[in-house]
Design an enzyme around this catalytic site. Structure first.
Site, short mmCIF file in Angstrom:
data_model
loop_
_atom_site.label_atom_id
_atom_site.label_comp_id
_atom_site.label_asym_id
_atom_site.label_seq_id
_atom_site.Cartn_x
_atom_site.Cartn_y
_atom_site.Cartn_z
N HIS A 109 0.82 -1.23 0.00
CA HIS A 109 0.00 0.00 0.00
C HIS A 109 0.84 1.27 0.00
CE1 HIS A 109 -3.76 -2.28 1.73
NE2 HIS A 109 -3.57 -2.51 0.44
N THR A 176 -4.20 -7.76 11.14
CA THR A 176 -4.99 -7.11 10.09
C THR A 176 -6.44 -7.59 10.18
OG1 THR A 176 -5.26 -6.78 7.69
CG2 THR A 176 -4.12 -8.78 8.37
C1 BJW Z 1 -3.69 -5.95 16.89
C2 BJW Z 1 -3.20 -5.14 17.91
C3 BJW Z 1 -2.10 -5.64 18.64
C4 BJW Z 1 -4.85 -4.10 17.00
N1 BJW Z 1 -1.60 -6.84 18.35
N2 BJW Z 1 -3.17 -7.14 16.63
C5 BJW Z 1 -15.93 -5.22 -2.53
C6 BJW Z 1 -15.33 -6.48 -2.47
C7 BJW Z 1 -13.97 -6.63 -2.67
C8 BJW Z 1 -13.17 -5.54 -2.91
C9 BJW Z 1 -13.76 -4.30 -2.96
C10 BJW Z 1 -15.10 -4.14 -2.80
N3 BJW Z 1 -15.39 -2.82 -2.90
C11 BJW Z 1 -14.24 -2.16 -3.13
C12 BJW Z 1 -13.23 -3.04 -3.16
C13 BJW Z 1 -11.80 -2.79 -3.34
C14 BJW Z 1 -11.18 -2.04 -2.18
C15 BJW Z 1 -11.64 -2.65 -0.86
O1 BJW Z 1 -11.12 -3.63 -0.37
N4 BJW Z 1 -12.62 -2.04 -0.21
C16 BJW Z 1 -13.15 -2.58 1.05
C17 BJW Z 1 -13.42 -1.43 2.00
C18 BJW Z 1 -14.34 -3.46 0.74
N5 BJW Z 1 -9.74 -2.21 -2.34
C19 BJW Z 1 -9.03 -1.41 -3.12
O2 BJW Z 1 -9.53 -0.46 -3.69
C20 BJW Z 1 -7.57 -1.78 -3.31
N6 BJW Z 1 -7.26 -1.85 -4.68
C21 BJW Z 1 -7.84 -2.76 -5.49
O3 BJW Z 1 -8.66 -3.57 -5.09
O4 BJW Z 1 -7.39 -2.73 -6.79
C22 BJW Z 1 -7.98 -3.64 -7.73
C23 BJW Z 1 -7.39 -5.03 -7.69
C24 BJW Z 1 -8.11 -6.10 -8.15
C25 BJW Z 1 -7.58 -7.38 -8.12
C26 BJW Z 1 -6.29 -7.60 -7.66
C27 BJW Z 1 -5.56 -6.52 -7.22
C28 BJW Z 1 -6.13 -5.24 -7.22
C29 BJW Z 1 -6.68 -0.72 -2.69
C30 BJW Z 1 -6.77 -0.72 -1.19
C31 BJW Z 1 -5.99 0.44 -0.61
C32 BJW Z 1 -6.07 0.48 0.89
N7 BJW Z 1 -5.54 1.69 1.38
C33 BJW Z 1 -5.51 1.93 2.81
C34 BJW Z 1 -5.11 3.43 3.06
C35 BJW Z 1 -3.76 3.78 2.50
C36 BJW Z 1 -2.61 3.51 3.45
C37 BJW Z 1 -2.58 4.48 4.61
O5 BJW Z 1 -3.02 5.63 4.50
O6 BJW Z 1 -2.07 4.04 5.65
O7 BJW Z 1 -4.62 1.01 3.46
S1 BJW Z 1 -7.07 1.64 3.64
C38 BJW Z 1 -6.38 1.04 5.13
O8 BJW Z 1 -6.86 -0.33 5.34
C39 BJW Z 1 -4.85 0.95 4.89
C40 BJW Z 1 -4.55 -0.42 5.47
O9 BJW Z 1 -3.34 -0.92 4.91
C41 BJW Z 1 -5.76 -1.23 5.14
C42 BJW Z 1 -5.94 -2.47 5.97
O10 BJW Z 1 -6.16 -2.14 7.31
P1 BJW Z 1 -5.57 -3.07 8.46
O11 BJW Z 1 -4.10 -3.05 8.44
O12 BJW Z 1 -6.22 -4.41 8.43
O13 BJW Z 1 -6.02 -2.26 9.79
P2 BJW Z 1 -7.38 -2.35 10.64
O14 BJW Z 1 -7.45 -1.16 11.52
O15 BJW Z 1 -8.54 -2.61 9.77
O16 BJW Z 1 -7.19 -3.66 11.55
C43 BJW Z 1 -6.23 -3.70 12.58
C44 BJW Z 1 -6.18 -5.10 13.16
O17 BJW Z 1 -5.12 -5.15 14.12
C45 BJW Z 1 -7.47 -5.53 13.89
O18 BJW Z 1 -7.82 -6.83 13.43
C46 BJW Z 1 -7.06 -5.57 15.38
O19 BJW Z 1 -7.68 -6.64 16.08
C47 BJW Z 1 -5.57 -5.83 15.28
N8 BJW Z 1 -4.78 -5.30 16.42
N9 BJW Z 1 -3.97 -4.01 18.02
C48 BJW Z 1 -2.17 -7.58 17.39
N10 BJW Z 1 -1.55 -4.92 19.69
#
Ligand code: BJW
Length: 232
Positions: A109, A176
């Site tokens: 990302h 995640t």
């Molecule tokens: C702990 C802890 C501790 C806490 N110890 N654990 C419908 C279906 C499928 C896909 C889509 C859809 N509609 C739209 C889409 C696509 C979309 C998407 O997924 N949307 C969803 C919302 C549904 N995705 C995209 O657009 C991506 N691109 C794409 O799909 O391109 C087309 C493609 C097609 C086919 C193949 C390939 C590509 C791009 C996604 C870009 C994400 N960007 C972000 C922001 C930018 C980065 C930034 O500013 O930092 O990335 S969003 C944000 O979420 C960030 C993160 O990397 C990402 C994931 O979040 P993460 O890391 O999981 O954090 P949290 O807060 O959600 O979870 C934290 C976890 O930690 C929790 O589980 C806690 O329990 C745990 N935890 N403390 C251990 N101490």
């Protein structure tokens, strides 16, 4: 059980939470201050570039102030000592894996400490502000944006990731939520090629049922314990 040689590790915001970097979807998550669609889409950047640049300026400052925690350090040790293939695919834009000493890291990302010129497509290591529209060091255009993959954009190095998942004997997901694709689908990709799958998380996630095993606890405790077990 087949011997493990190739490992793919996916990390998310939870691994950096104990370093003081906020996660996205917790109650005190980042997006309560800024709605995700206000800052993390190309449309938002076109609509209000100042808001988006200010937001990522702050993120950059937070990343620079944070330090790796025992979970990053344990993965760096695994990277140093694991003789087989290993790839740490991180969704995080911080550089805490690298600062802990890991080398086999891929930022799907993007990176907080990188700026991307939309005019000449050069990428530059960047530690200061982008808010004042500084010129690109390569071409001089005032066209630098955060080097971040926003919603609707293609994550980096997908071919390399899918190829590593296809060869993996073990897939481990750490901190995640499984809310964002394509990363949320990696567990199924790896499993369909025969990998064992393990989730390490503070609490059960959206994807927990897809893993062979889930271990719950803070990353700073359960990741070092797992690494110790793997390295024997
Ligand atoms: C702990 C802890 C501790 C806490 N110890 N654990 C419908 C279906 C499928 C896909 C889509 C859809 N509609 C739209 C889409 C696509 C979309 C998407 O997924 N949307 C969803 C919302 C549904 N995705 C995209 O657009 C991506 N691109 C794409 O799909 O391109 C087309 C493609 C097609 C086919 C193949 C390939 C590509 C791009 C996604 C870009 C994400 N960007 C972000 C922001 C930018 C980065 C930034 O500013 O930092 O990335 S969003 C944000 O979420 C960030 C993160 O990397 C990402 C994931 O979040 P993460 O890391 O999981 O954090 P949290 O807060 O959600 O979870 C934290 C976890 O930690 C929790 O589980 C806690 O329990 C745990 N935890 N403390 C251990 N101490």
């Amino acid at each position: 059980m087949t011997a493990i040689r190739n490992i793919v590790i996916l990390t998310g915001a939870g691994i950096s939470a104990e370093s003081g970097l906020r996660t996205f979807r917790a109650e005190d998550g980042l997006w309560e201050d800024h709605r995700v669609e206000d800052v993390a889409t190309p449309q938002a950047f076109r609509r209000d570039p100042e808001l988006v640049q200010r937001f990522y300026d702050l993120r950059r400052e937070n990343v620079l102030a944070a330090q790796p925690n025992p979970a990053h350090q344990a993965l760096a040790r695994l990277d140093r000592e694991w003789p087989g293939e290993l790839l740490i695919v991180t969704q995080n834009i911080d550089d805490l894996h690298e600062r802990a000493g890991a080398q086999r890291v891929l930022h799907m990302h993007g990176e907080a400490l990188s700026a991307w010129c939309t005019a000449c497509h050069a990428r530059h290591h960047w530690t200061s502000t982008l808010l004042d529209s500084p010129p690109c060091p390569a071409c001089g255009a005032a066209a630098l944006r955060p080097d971040i993959v926003w919603f609707g954009e293609m994550p980096y190095e997908m071919e390399r990731i899918f190829s590593a998942l296809a060869r993996a004997d073990l897939f481990v997901s750490i901190g995640t939520s499984g809310a964002v694709y394509p990363a949320a689908g990696f567990v199924q990709q790896a499993a369909s090629h025969g990998a064992r799958t393990l989730e390490l998380n503070l609490e059960r996630s959206l994807g927990s049922s897809m893993f062979d095993e889930t271990r719950l606890g803070p990353a700073s405790e359960i990741v070092p314990a797992w690494v110790e077990e793997v390295l024997g």
